[in-house]
Design an enzyme around this catalytic site. Sequence first.
Site, PDB file in Angstrom:
ATOM      1  N   TRP A 243       0.734  -1.268  -0.004  1.00  0.00           N
ATOM      2  CA  TRP A 243       0.037   0.047  -0.102  1.00  0.00           C
ATOM      3  C   TRP A 243       0.901   1.385  -0.005  1.00  0.00           C
ATOM      4  O   TRP A 243       0.588   2.228  -0.719  1.00  0.00           O
ATOM      5  CB  TRP A 243      -1.009  -0.086   1.303  1.00  0.00           C
ATOM      6  CG  TRP A 243      -1.987  -0.922   1.050  1.00  0.00           C
ATOM      7  CD1 TRP A 243      -2.200  -2.188   1.965  1.00  0.00           C
ATOM      8  CD2 TRP A 243      -2.856  -1.504  -0.044  1.00  0.00           C
ATOM      9  NE1 TRP A 243      -3.259  -3.015   1.422  1.00  0.00           N
ATOM     10  CE2 TRP A 243      -3.634  -2.581   0.486  1.00  0.00           C
ATOM     11  CE3 TRP A 243      -3.304  -0.698  -1.258  1.00  0.00           C
ATOM     12  CZ2 TRP A 243      -4.578  -3.278  -0.575  1.00  0.00           C
ATOM     13  CZ3 TRP A 243      -4.202  -1.306  -1.886  1.00  0.00           C
ATOM     14  CH2 TRP A 243      -4.796  -2.457  -1.651  1.00  0.00           C
TER      15      TRP A 243
ATOM     16  N   ASP B 198      -1.505   6.530   6.438  1.00  0.00           N
ATOM     17  CA  ASP B 198      -2.246   5.634   5.921  1.00  0.00           C
ATOM     18  C   ASP B 198      -2.811   4.756   7.327  1.00  0.00           C
ATOM     19  O   ASP B 198      -1.911   3.799   7.501  1.00  0.00           O
ATOM     20  CB  ASP B 198      -2.228   4.935   4.654  1.00  0.00           C
ATOM     21  CG  ASP B 198      -3.197   3.695   4.321  1.00  0.00           C
ATOM     22  OD1 ASP B 198      -4.001   3.392   5.116  1.00  0.00           O
ATOM     23  OD2 ASP B 198      -2.819   3.141   3.269  1.00  0.00           O
TER      24      ASP B 198
ATOM     25  N   LYS C 267     -11.973  -1.735   6.862  1.00  0.00           N
ATOM     26  CA  LYS C 267     -10.966  -2.647   7.546  1.00  0.00           C
ATOM     27  C   LYS C 267     -11.510  -2.633   8.934  1.00  0.00           C
ATOM     28  O   LYS C 267     -11.812  -3.701   9.692  1.00  0.00           O
ATOM     29  CB  LYS C 267      -9.259  -2.527   7.548  1.00  0.00           C
ATOM     30  CG  LYS C 267      -8.968  -1.919   6.312  1.00  0.00           C
ATOM     31  CD  LYS C 267      -8.707  -3.335   5.205  1.00  0.00           C
ATOM     32  CE  LYS C 267      -8.889  -2.953   3.865  1.00  0.00           C
ATOM     33  NZ  LYS C 267      -7.530  -2.387   3.410  1.00  0.00           N
TER      34      LYS C 267
END
Length: 360
Positions: A101, A171, A195
């Site tokens: 990511w 993030d 999530k």
Amino acid sequence: MSRVYNFSAGPAVLPEEVLREAADEMLDYKGTGMSVMEMSHRSKAYDTIIKEAEADLRELMNIPDNYKVLFLQGGASQQFAMIPMNLMKNKVADYIITGQWAKKAYQEACLYGKANKIASSEDKTFSYIPDCSDLPISEDADYVYICENNTIYGTKYKELPNTKGKILVSDVSSCFLSEPVDVTKYGVIYGGVQKNIGPAGVVIVIIREDLITDDVLPGTPTMLKYKTHADAGSLYNTPPAYGIYICGKVFKWLKKMGGLSVMKERNEKKAKILYDFLDQSKLFKGTVEKKDRSLMNVPFVTGSEELDAKFVKEAKEAGLENLKGHRTVGGMRASIYNAMPIEGVEALVAFMKKFEEENL
Ligand SMILES: *Cc1c(COP(=O)(O)O)cnc(C)c1O
């Protein structure tokens, strides 16, 4: 009806209580005679929903007044572009690469300016967090970027990098609200909610007010300017209204649970059950450095692809779902987010013990 223990990395398990409440309100939200899905985002009822969601999040995370909370769309991946478009005034930013990511965010930033890889753990398949106490931070960097919890590899920063005065952008998709954070250490904290908070599609951006300006990269679309959404209280256009409503319910659930300190304790307890088992197991082993272990995503392997596949299949038959590792790394991964009850982790470990006895 029967619910499984869902160890998916995302979209992931939500608190059953929240789902039941949403089900109860599906046809008639609090006497409005309609579902939140059918409601104008300009209505009084919806205004209350989004304002309460923001207030509850501010309370949970202790967000200072000089930070804005934005409920946006496009998932976390949209932010990979939105961040450089809005923050790259000097067209320079530093990225720490601790997984896919972070790498994707870095690659996207390269489209807009000079993105520097100032540290990486790719040499050991992202199984650790690099030492970030004295990095070569660029003189003119507009920000330093991290992915705080690496969903795929199962690592987490236990200490934030020393950014030498530069703005930190993080993030937190897969560790959002899993423990208390000091918001003042960041310029931007953001995460996709699927999530640990709610339905996919919503991304929450917590951003320091002075970073919200009209001085963005030329050609930045109106919809991708933080200022557009900040000025409109996240209602510039139709927001992902139902998703935000569910997030709001999860915030209330977290408050009822006792807040983020209590969640941290609970998450540590859950993770310990699994890590302690892995550390003494003769069949299974964890794949990351102990000091960098995530509380949320726990990858492990048997060492044999065949046995891994057998494990995933038999676990599913036993009501333990989505334990297959990310398609790029193989093995197994148990995501044990806030809403995973301790009983779920205990059931997983009991199953692993049994599997070990049968297959060793
Ligand atoms: C899942 C995930 C993303 C991508 O989220 P999307 O909403 O699918 O764009 C980004 N970063 C992290 C840390 C993630 O776990």
